[in-house]
Enzyme design. Structure first.
Site, PDB file in Angstrom:
ATOM      1  N   ASN A 206      34.158  25.517  37.217  1.00 21.80           N
ATOM      2  CA  ASN A 206      34.907  24.867  38.301  1.00 21.80           C
ATOM      3  C   ASN A 206      33.940  24.030  39.132  1.00 21.80           C
ATOM      4  O   ASN A 206      32.754  23.957  38.830  1.00 21.80           O
ATOM      5  CB  ASN A 206      35.638  25.917  39.147  1.00 21.80           C
ATOM      6  N   ASP A 275      38.437  32.998  36.594  1.00 19.70           N
ATOM      7  CA  ASP A 275      39.360  34.119  36.398  1.00 19.70           C
ATOM      8  C   ASP A 275      39.467  34.506  34.919  1.00 19.70           C
ATOM      9  O   ASP A 275      39.779  35.640  34.594  1.00 19.70           O
ATOM     10  CB  ASP A 275      40.754  33.747  36.931  1.00 19.70           C
ATOM     11  N   LYS A 285      28.589  24.924  17.360  1.00 18.05           N
ATOM     12  CA  LYS A 285      29.408  23.921  18.050  1.00 18.05           C
ATOM     13  C   LYS A 285      30.736  23.715  17.303  1.00 18.05           C
ATOM     14  O   LYS A 285      30.725  23.521  16.076  1.00 18.05           O
ATOM     15  CB  LYS A 285      28.620  22.606  18.111  1.00 18.05           C
ATOM     16  N   PHE A 321      36.560  34.864  50.117  1.00 14.69           N
ATOM     17  CA  PHE A 321      37.000  33.485  50.354  1.00 14.69           C
ATOM     18  C   PHE A 321      38.269  33.267  49.550  1.00 14.69           C
ATOM     19  O   PHE A 321      38.481  33.919  48.526  1.00 14.69           O
ATOM     20  CB  PHE A 321      35.932  32.488  49.888  1.00 14.69           C
ATOM     21  N   LYS A 335      45.667  37.927  49.251  1.00 15.22           N
ATOM     22  CA  LYS A 335      44.370  38.325  48.666  1.00 15.22           C
ATOM     23  C   LYS A 335      43.627  39.292  49.592  1.00 15.22           C
ATOM     24  O   LYS A 335      42.988  40.234  49.139  1.00 15.22           O
ATOM     25  CB  LYS A 335      43.501  37.089  48.402  1.00 15.22           C
TER      26      LYS A 335
END
Ligand code: PMT
Length: 395
Positions: A206, A275, A285, A321, A335
């Site tokens: 991310n 997640d 590869k 967070f 959360k």
């Protein structure tokens, strides 16, 4: 450092050129910087450089240069910190013996502000017993004295005597200007993304840059805490004085967190943990083939939930967070409850001045009693201090 008044005193050594970067960084951090130079310093770098960087006239002479006739008294009494960088053997001797024969040395004798001394000289000069004795005197008198770096010196010799890097000087200054209200506290912080390999050349990840987590680690360290920072791959330098544990995957982050959580008073999970991870990691590869390709994903462990579940056995203030693109408050509150947290910091990552990869952030701090506090848009350094202030009030 916002609005802190800092005097940078520059003396006549070749490292005077590095003081330009120091002044730039201090101004960038929000400090009001004034510069005093000795007669020898101006042989190395022109005062104009520092006038441009600080936005103020540089004082270099007791006579006829200053804005008022008593600047040598008021400067050191109205500022929060004086940084002498580079500090030559000469100014170190003068400060140790109370000699006041020019603007800078006179200001030091009259000063009530904290003084940070950053020695820089040839290695033989540094180990000279007279210089060492003078440094000892300064240490005993509560001057903060930085240890010079080692390496190649401008005089072509190799050894100790290099001016500490400007960023290190700024960090030291920041610590001197911070309240030591987290002294004795053990703090564990996570930062950055995790990366989950698909094959030897590709991964899922991310946009986390690590800036928020690193800002928290630096702020806690400055405020006297003993800090361990577990971070996924980022391009930031590990902060000085922090135990740094680099990891890549969510599993590695979990192991590092669990191994280091014992005895921690505060745990802050600013990392953006993936997640899911690919179920199978290809050993070679993956070659381009059909028009579509399906990846099977497995759920990663939720590190924060596991910390929340075991909070009774390892009591600490636990802060998470939440990075959200919609229903910020409701999602973050869910959360907070599900993960048994003492506080959650929600950021709206759909904004382009907050969340991922930005230098600024705007957050909602949410507490189990339903109380919500909104921050204004601030630098991540400022948000970090605000979060630590609120954590302190929970303890
Ligand atoms: O790094 P920057 O570029 O400065 O950006 C900062 C940030 C946006 C990454 C940061 O401020 C932030 O919001 N971090 C949390 C991002 C996130 O993963 O949020 P989440 O809502 O998916 O997770 C909630 C909490 O659970 C987080 O504290 C996370 O660390 C934790 N978690 C999530 C999943 C998981 N498997 N394990 C976890 O511990």
């Amino acid at each position: 450092m916002k609005d802190k008044k800092i005097i940078v005193g520059i003396t006549g050594g070749i490292a005077a050129y590095k003081a330009a970067e120091l002044v730039r960084l201090l101004v960038k951090a929000g400090a009001q910087v004034r510069v005093a130079m000795t007669a020898n310093a101006v042989r190395f770098v022109t005062p104009l450089t520092f006038e441009a960087l600080s936005g103020h006239r540089v004082i270099r002479d007791m006579w006829g240069q200053e804005e008022t006739t008593i600047d040598h008294i008021t400067w050191g009494q109205e500022s929060d910190l004086i940084i002498i960088a580079p500090a030559t053997a000469n100014i170190i001797a003068k400060m140790a013996h109370g000699i006041a024969d020019d603007f800078l040395s006179t200001m030091v004798v009259a000063a009530t502000a904290k003084i940070l001394v950053c020695p820089s000289m040839n290695d033989r000069m540094l180990i000279n017993p007279a210089v060492q004795n003078n440094l000892r005197i300064l240490n005993e008198r509560n001057f903060a004295v930085m240890v010079p770096g080692e390496g190649q010196l401008a005089c072509r010799s190799e050894g100790p005597g290099r001016l500490p890097e400007p960023q290190e000087i700024v960090e030291h200054a920041w610590t001197l200007l911070s309240p030591q209200d987290l002294s004795g506290q053990k703090v564990l912080i996570t930062a950055g993304p995790t990366i989950e390999p698909i094959d030897p050349v590709r991964y899922i990840s991310n946009r986390s840059s690590g800036r928020m987590g690193f800002a928290l680690a630096k702020a806690a360290r400055r405020r006297g805490a003993s800090v361990t920072l577990v971070s996924g791959p980022v391009s930031l330098m590990p902060p000085n004085g922090v135990t740094f544990i680099p990891v890549k995957t969510a599993d590695e982050m979990k192991n590092a967190v669990m191994e280091n959580r014992s005895g921690c008073n505060i745990v802050i999970k600013a990392a953006a943990v993936s997640d899911y991870r690919p179920k199978d990691r290809a050993q070679q590869k993956i070659k381009k083939g059909p028009d579509s390709l399906t990846l099977d994903l497995l759920k990663n462990p939720d590190i924060l939930s596991e910390l929340g579940d075991t909070k009774k056995q390892s009591p600490c203030v636990l802060v998470g967070f939440a990075a959200e693109t919609e229903d910020l408050l409701a999602n973050a509150e869910a959360k907070l409850k599900a993960k048994n947290l003492d506080m959650i910091v929600a950021n709206d990552v759909s904004r382009n001045d907050a969340g991922f990869e930005t230098d600024t952030n705007i957050v909602k701090m949410i507490f189990p009693d339903g109380h919500v506090e909104d921050s204004t848009l601030m630098t991540k350094d400022e948000v970090a201090d605000l979060i630590l202030d609120r954590i302190k009030s929970l303890k």
